[in-house]
Write a protein that holds these residues in place. Structure first.
Motif, short mmCIF file in Angstrom:
data_model
loop_
_atom_site.label_atom_id
_atom_site.label_comp_id
_atom_site.label_asym_id
_atom_site.label_seq_id
_atom_site.Cartn_x
_atom_site.Cartn_y
_atom_site.Cartn_z
N PRO A 227 10.72 35.33 -111.86
CA PRO A 227 11.22 34.20 -111.67
C PRO A 227 12.45 33.87 -112.50
O PRO A 227 12.24 34.09 -113.61
CB PRO A 227 9.89 32.99 -111.81
N LEU A 228 13.50 33.39 -112.02
CA LEU A 228 14.69 32.89 -112.85
C LEU A 228 14.41 31.88 -113.73
O LEU A 228 15.05 31.59 -114.78
CB LEU A 228 15.73 32.90 -112.01
N GLU A 229 13.26 31.03 -113.08
CA GLU A 229 12.92 29.92 -114.05
C GLU A 229 12.54 30.21 -115.33
O GLU A 229 12.29 29.21 -116.40
CB GLU A 229 11.84 29.21 -113.40
N ILE A 230 11.92 31.46 -115.70
CA ILE A 230 11.59 31.82 -117.09
C ILE A 230 12.68 31.58 -117.98
O ILE A 230 12.47 31.39 -119.10
CB ILE A 230 11.17 33.40 -117.15
N ALA A 231 13.76 31.82 -117.49
CA ALA A 231 15.26 31.28 -118.41
C ALA A 231 14.97 30.07 -118.92
O ALA A 231 15.97 29.74 -119.73
CB ALA A 231 16.33 31.67 -117.50
N THR B 169 10.07 43.65 -108.30
CA THR B 169 11.01 44.18 -107.48
C THR B 169 12.19 43.09 -107.77
O THR B 169 11.93 42.35 -108.29
CB THR B 169 10.83 44.44 -106.21
N GLY B 170 13.21 43.64 -106.96
CA GLY B 170 14.33 42.78 -107.01
C GLY B 170 15.41 42.94 -108.10
O GLY B 170 14.95 43.78 -109.10
N GLU B 171 16.46 42.14 -108.43
CA GLU B 171 17.35 42.44 -109.52
C GLU B 171 16.78 41.61 -110.47
O GLU B 171 16.15 40.68 -110.56
CB GLU B 171 18.81 41.92 -108.93
N ILE B 172 17.57 42.07 -111.72
CA ILE B 172 16.81 41.27 -113.01
C ILE B 172 17.73 39.84 -112.95
O ILE B 172 19.09 40.02 -112.87
CB ILE B 172 17.34 42.23 -114.21
N PRO B 173 16.99 38.89 -113.05
CA PRO B 173 17.80 37.65 -112.95
C PRO B 173 18.99 37.47 -114.11
O PRO B 173 18.64 37.70 -115.32
CB PRO B 173 16.79 36.39 -113.28
#
Length: 944
Positions: free
Chosen positions: A448-452, A468-472
Motif C-alpha cells: 500500500p502506498l499509504e504506508i508513505a 507483487t507490483g511495483e515499489i511505490p
C-alpha cells in the motif's frame, strides 16, 4: 559562655576570646572549591555539628579532626576528598553519632579504630575506593543503625559474622563491592533490619534461611551475585517485605509457595536463575504485587490463572522459560497491567481477546511460541499499546483493518507467522509507528502506498512474502527511514528515483525480486548507507559511478546475479571501509585493479563475469582462492600488480616456483621435525607419554600451524611468523579469557610482545564477524593511551593470532579495552572510548565477548543488533527493559548518544562538552525517579 551556630561560608572561623564558642558549622551544597579542609576547624573545641557536604572540597581528611571531642555529627559527603580515613577519628568514641564520608575518593582500609565510636548510629562510607575488608570489630558498635559501605569495588574479603550482633541495625548496604564468601547466618539476629542491599558482589553460597527471622525486613536486594541452592521457604515469614530481588544468580529448585505469605510484597524478581518446576498458584494471593519477574529460567507447566487475582500487577515477565498450555483468558482481569512478556516459551492456543480489557497495557510480547489462530481485533482497541510483538508463532488470517484504531502503536512486529491476505492500507493511519515488521508471512497483493504517510517510520520490513507490483515511489517520502527490506517478494519495475530521499537509510535490501532497469543515480544521496543488497534481480546497465561516492558503505555491497555490464567504476576506490563485495554472475568486464584500494575487504566474489588483467597484489588478495574468480579466464596472477605472471586457470595446481619452493621447505621442515621428535622421545620417553595422555587446550601441538600464513603488521616489525609460533608454548601462557589464550613471547631481538590466540569458533556457529575481525577493526586503527597497541595479526586456515605490545604490570585482558573511568575526557579520540563505556553499561556486556554476542566488539554488536531489525530496546540489559517506559526511553536516548560517540568518522563525533549537554537533557528530575515503585538496577548510594 555563649554558643554560636554558623550556617554560611566561613572566613577565619574560630572560638572567640570573649567566651563565644562555635558549636555548629553547617554549609552544605555550597561551592567552596577548596583544595583542602581548613586547619582552623580543628581548633573549634566545642563543635558538635560539622556539615560540609557537597561543597567541592578536595584533599585529605585532617587527622586533627580526632581532637574535636564534642563532635556529634561529621558530614563530609559528596566531595572530592582523597587519602585514607584517619584512624584518629576513633577518638571521638563518646560523642560521635553520625559519620558521613560517602561519595568521595577516599582510599585505604576501613580503620578498625572506628569500632571505638561506641555512640555511633550512622556510618556511611559508600561510593569511595576503599580496599581491604570490613573490620570484624565493627560488630561492637551496638548503637549502629545504618552501615553502608557499598560502591567500593576494591573492598574484599568475607562479611564478618560479628555484624550479626548489631541488633539495632536497620540498613546494611554493601552492594557493588568485591566482597565474597557467604552471607552470614548470624544476620538472622538483625531483628530491626529493614534493608539488606548486597547485590553485584562476589558473594556465593545459599540464601540463609535465617533471614526469615528478620521480621522488619522491607527490602532484600541480593541480585547479581553468585548465590546457589534453593530459595528458602522461610522468607515467607517476612510479612513486611516489599521488594525481593534475587535475579542474576544461579539459584535452583522451585519457587517456594511460601513466598505467597509475604502479603506486603510489591516487587518479586527471581529472573535469570536456574529455577525449575511450575509457577506456584499461591502467588495469586499477593494482592498488592506490582511486578513479577520470572523470566530466563527453566520453569515448566501452565501459566496459573490465579495470577489474575494479583490485580495490582503492572509488570508480568515470564519470558525465556518452558511454559506451555494456553494463555489464561483471566489475564483480562489485570486492569493495571502495563507490560506482559511471554516470549521464548512453548505456549499454544489462541491469543485471548480479553487482552482488550487491559486498558493500561503498553507492551505485549508473545513472540517465539506456538500460538495459532487470528490476531484478536480487541488488541487494537487498546489506547496505550505501544509495542506489539507476536513474531515467530503460527498465527494465521489477515491483519485486521482495525489496526488503525491503535494510534499509540510505535512498534508492530508480526514477522515469522502465517498471516495472509493484503497488507491493509489502514496501516498508513498509524502516525506514531516507528517499526513495522511483517516479514516471513504469506501477504500478497501490492504494497500500500499509504504506508508513505507514516512519516516517522524508521524501519519497514516485509521480506519473504508474496507481494507483487511495483515499489511505490511514494515510499521516498519516508525521510526518516533507516532500514528498508523488501527482499524475497515479486516486486517488478524499477528502483524508484525517490529512494534518493532516504538521507538516514543505513540498510537497503531488495534482493530476490523481479526488478528491472538501472540503479538510479540518486543512490549517491544515501550517505548513511552501510549495506546495499540488490542481488538476484534483472537489473541492467552499467554500475553507476555514484555508488563509489557512498563512502558509508561498510558492511556489504551485493550486486550479484543481475545483468550489469561494463567496467567497475573507478570511483569504487572510495569504498575504503567496505568489508564484503559481491559482483558475481553479471556481464562485467575490464580491469579489477581499482579493487586494490578497498583495504577493508574481508569477502570478495567476482565469479562468472569477464574480467581481465592482473589481480591486485595486496595482503587481502593474497588470501583469496580461485573460488573468488571462477569463470573469469582472462584474469591472471601478478607479482607487481601490473603485469601477468600466470593465468588464473592454473591456480588449483602448483601455481609457481615460489609455491614449489614453499612446499619443499615445508616438507624439509616436517622431515627435520620428525627426526627431532624421535630423538626427543627417545630421551624423555616418560615425559612424552604423560604429555600425550593429558593434552591441554593451550598446547599449540593440538592446532594446525601449517602454512600458508597471512602476516600483516601495522608497523615495522623485526621478527617473523616463525619467531612467533616458537613461543606458543604452555610455559609462556600468561592468561586466558572468553575469547582466547594469551602468551608472552620474546623475539630474537629481545623484544617482548603478547600474542593472543583466539579460541576456535564452534562448528555449529556461523557468526557474521568473529572476535578476530572485530578486534582488528577496533584496535588496529586506535592509538590511545588506555588501549593496548595492536602490532599486527597473523592467520592461517584455522588459527588466528593478534600481536600486542607486552605490558608487564597488569593483566592483558583487563588492559585490552580498558578506558579511563577516572580521567578527564577532553579529546575527541576519548569520546569514542566514553561511548564504548556507555554501551557496556546499557547492554551489560563487556567490550569483546566471543561466546555472548558472536565475538563482536560491542560497537559492532550493537550495530548488528539494531541492523537485524531488532528493536533498539533489545540492546539494553534484559533487566533494564522491564523498567517504566520513561526510564527505558531515557536509556534509549542515552544509547543514541553512545552511538553518536562511536561514529566511525571522528569528525562527526561530538565533543565531550556536547556529550555532557546531551546527557543533561536526558536526565530526569530527581523527584520523578522518586515516584516510581520499580526496583532500580543501580540503587542510590543510600541503599548501598
Amino acid at each position: 559562655m555563649k554558643f554560636l551556630t554558623l550556617s554560611y561560608p566561613f572566613a577565619g572561623v574560630s572560638d572567640q576570646p570573649d567566651g563565644l564558642r562555635v558549636i555548629s558549622l553547617s554549609i552544605p551544597n555550597t561551592f567552596l572549591n577548596l583544595s583542602s579542609l581548613p586547619s582552623q576547624l580543628s581548633s573549634l573545641s566545642s563543635l558538635q555539628l560539622l556539615n560540609l557536604s557537597s561543597t567541592n572540597i578536595s584533599g585529605p581528611i585532617p587527622p586533627s579532626f580526632g581532637s574535636l571531642s564534642s563532635l556529634r555529627l561529621l558530614d563530609l559527603s559528596s566531595n572530592s576528598l582523597s587519602g585514607p580515613i584517619p584512624p584518629e577519628l576513633g577518638r571521638l568514641g563518646l560523642s560521635l553519632q553520625f559519620l558521613f564520608l560517602n561519595s568521595n575518593r577516599l582510599s585505604g582500609r576501613i580503620p578498625e579504630q572506628l569500632a571505638n565510636l561506641s555512640s555511633l548510629q550512622v556510618l556511611c562510607l559508600q561510593d569511595n575506593v576503599l580496599n581491604g575488608s570490613i573490620p570484624s570489630q565493627l560488630g561492637s558498635l551496638l548503637s549502629l543503625q545504618q552501615l553502608r559501605v557499598g560502591g567500593n569495588p576494591f573492598l574484599t574479603g568475607e562479611i564478618p559474622p560479628q555484624l550479626g550482633l548489631l541488633t539495632n541495625l536497620t540498613t546494611f548496604g554493601a552492594a557493588a563491592t568485591g566482597l565474597s564468601g557467604v552471607i552470614p547466618p548470624t544476620f538472622g539476629n538483625l531483628i530491626n533490619l529493614q534493608t539488606l542491599a548486597l547485590y553485584d558482589t562476589d558473594v556465593f553460597g545459599s540464601v540463609p534461611p535465617e533471614l526469615g527471622f528478620c521480621s522488619e525486613l522491607r527490602n532484600l536486594y541480593l541480585h547479581m551475585n553468585k548465590l546457589t541452592g534453593s530459595i528458602p521457604p522461610q522468607l515467607g515469614k517476612l510479612q513486611k517485605l516489599t521488594s525481593l530481588l534475587l535475579w542474576g544468580n544461579s539459584l535452583t529448585g522451585s519457587i517456594p509457595s511460601e513466598i505467597s505469605s509475604c502479603s506486603s510484597l510489591v516487587v518479586f524478581d527471581v529472573s535469570a536463575n536456574d529455577l525449575t518446576g511450575e509457577i506456584p498458584v499461591e502467588l495469586g494471593n499477593l494482592t498488592v504485587l506490582e511486578q513479577l519477574h520470572l523470566s530466563d529460567n527453566s520453569l515448566t507447566g501452565l501459566i496459573p490463572w490465579q495470577l489474575s487475582n494479583c490485580t495490582s500487577l503492572t509488570t508480568l515477565q515470564l519470558d525465556k522459560n518452558q511454559l506451555s498450555g494456553p494463555i489464561p483468558w483471566q489475564i483480562g482481569y489485570l486492569k493495571l497491567l502495563q507490560t506482559f512478556f511471554l516470549w521464548g516459551n512453548l505456549v499454544s492456543g489462541t491469543i485471548p481477546s480479553s487482552f482488550g480489557n487491559c486498558s493500561e497495557l503498553y507492551a505485549l510480547d508473545l513472540s517465539g511460541n506456538k500460538l495459532t489462530g487470528q490476531i484478536p481485533e480487541e488488541l487494537f482497541g487498546l489506547k496505550k499499546l505501544s509495542k506489539l510483538l507476536l513474531l515467530g508463532n503460527s498465527l494465521s488470517g489477515g491483519l485486521p483493518k482495525s489496526v488503525a484504531n491503535c494510534q499509540s502503536l510505535v512498534r508492530l512486529r508480526l514477522g515469522e507467522n502465517q498471516l495472509s491476505g493484503q497488507i491493509p492500507k489502514e496501516l498508513g493511519e498509524l502516525q506514531n509507528l516507528v517499526f513495522l515488521d511483517l516479514s516471513m508471512n504469506h501477504f500478497s497483493g501490492g504494497l500500500p502506498l499509504e504506508i508513505a504517510n507514516i512519516t516517522v517510520l524508521e524501519l519497514l520490513d516485509v521480506h519473504n512474502n508474496y507481494i507483487t507490483g511495483e515499489i511505490p515511489s511514494q515510499l521516498g517520502e519516508l525521510v526518516n527511514l533507516e532500514q528498508l527490506d523488501l527482499s524475497r517478494n515479486s516486486f517488478t519495475g524499477g528502483i524508484p528515483i525517490a529512494f534518493g530521499n532516504f538521507s538516514y537509510l543505513n540498510k537497503l535490501i531488495l534482493n530476490n525480486n523481479l526488478l528491472t532497469g538501472s540503479i538510479p543515480q540518486s543512490i549517491r544521496n544515501l550517505q548513511k548507507l552501510t549495506l546495499l543488497d540488490l542481488s538476484f534481480n534483472s537489473l541492467s546497465g552499467g554500475i553507476p559511478p555514484e555508488i563509489g561516492y557512498v563512502s558509508s558503505l561498510t558492511i556489504s555491497l551485493d550486486l550479484s546475479s543481475n545483468g550489469f555490464t561494463g567496467e567497475i567504476p573507478e570511483t569504487f576506490s572510495g569504498l575504503t571501509q567496505l568489508q564484503s563485495l559481491d559482483l558475481s554472475r553479471n556481464t562485467l568486464y575490464g580491469s579489477i585493479s581499482v579493487l586494490g584500494f578497498l583495504t577493508s575487504l574481508t569477502l570478495l566474489n567476482l565469479s562468472f563475469n569477464n574480467f581481465s588483467g592482473p589481480i591486485p597484489v595486496t595482503p587481502f588478495f593474497r588470501t583469496l582462492t580461485s573460488n573468488s574468480f571462477l569463470e573469469n579466464p582472462n584474469l591472471c596472477e601478478s607479482f607487481d600488480g601490473s603485469t601477468c605472471s600466470s593465468r588464473l586457470g592454473h591456480k588449483n595446481g602448483v601455481k609457481s616456483s615460489k609455491t614449489i619452493t614453499l612446499v619443499a621447505v615445508i616438507l624439509a621442515s616436517v622431515a627435520i621435525a620428525i627426526v627431532a621428535s624421535w630423538i626427543l622421545v627417545s630421551r624423555t620417553h616418560k615425559y612424552a607419554i604423560e604429555k600425550s595422555l593429558v593434552p591441554t587446550t593451550l598446547s599449540p601441538g593440538a592446532e594446525d600451524f601449517s602454512y600458508p600464513w597471512t602476516f600483516i603488521p601495522f608497523q615495522k616489525l623485526n621478527f617473523s611468523i616463525d619467531n612467533i609460533l616458537e613461543c606458543l608454548k604452555d610455559e609462556n601462557v600468561i592468561g586466558k579469557g572468553c575469547s582466547g589464550v594469551v602468551y608472552k613471547a620474546e623475539m630474537p631481538g629481545g623484544e617482548l610482545i603478547a600474542v593472543k590466540k583466539l579460541w576456535k569458533t564452534k562448528k555449529d556457529e556461523e557468526p557474521a564477524v568473529d572476535s578476530f575481525a572485530a578486534e582488528i577493526q577496533i584496535l588496529g586503527h586506535i592509538r590511545h593511551r588506555n588501549i593496548v597497541k595492536l602490532l599486527g595479526y597473523c592467520s592461517n586456515k584455522s588459527v588466528k593470532l593478534l600481536l600486542y605490545n607486552y605490558i608487564s604490570n597488569g593483566n592483558l585482558q583487563q588492559l585490552l579495552l580498558e578506558y579511563g573511568y577516572t580521567m578527564n575526557i577532553t579529546e575527541k579520540s576519548d569520546v569514542y572510548s566514553y561511548g564504548v563505556v556507555l554501551l557496556e553499561i546499557l547492554s551489560g556486556r563487556s567490550a569483546v565477548e566471543s561466546q555472548i554476542g558472536d565475538g563482536l566488539h560491542i560497537v559492532e554488536w550493537v550495530k548488528k543488533k539494531m541492523g537485524s531489525f531488532e528493536p533498539a530496546v533489545t540492546v539494553l540489559d534484559s533487566k533494564l527493559q522491564g523498567l517504566p517506559d520513561q526510564m527505558v526511553q531515557e536509556m534509549l536516548q542515552t544509547l543514541g548518544i553512545a552511538m553518536f560517540c562511536v561514529n566511525s568518522s571522528p569528525a562527526e563525533r561530538p565533543t565531550m562538552k556536547e556529550v555532557v549537554a546531551l546527557l543533561m537533557e536526558v536526565k530526569s528530575p530527581a523527584e520523578e525517579w522518586g515516584k516510581t515503585t520499580q526496583p532500580l538496577i543501580k540503587l542510590s548510594s543510600n541503599q548501598r
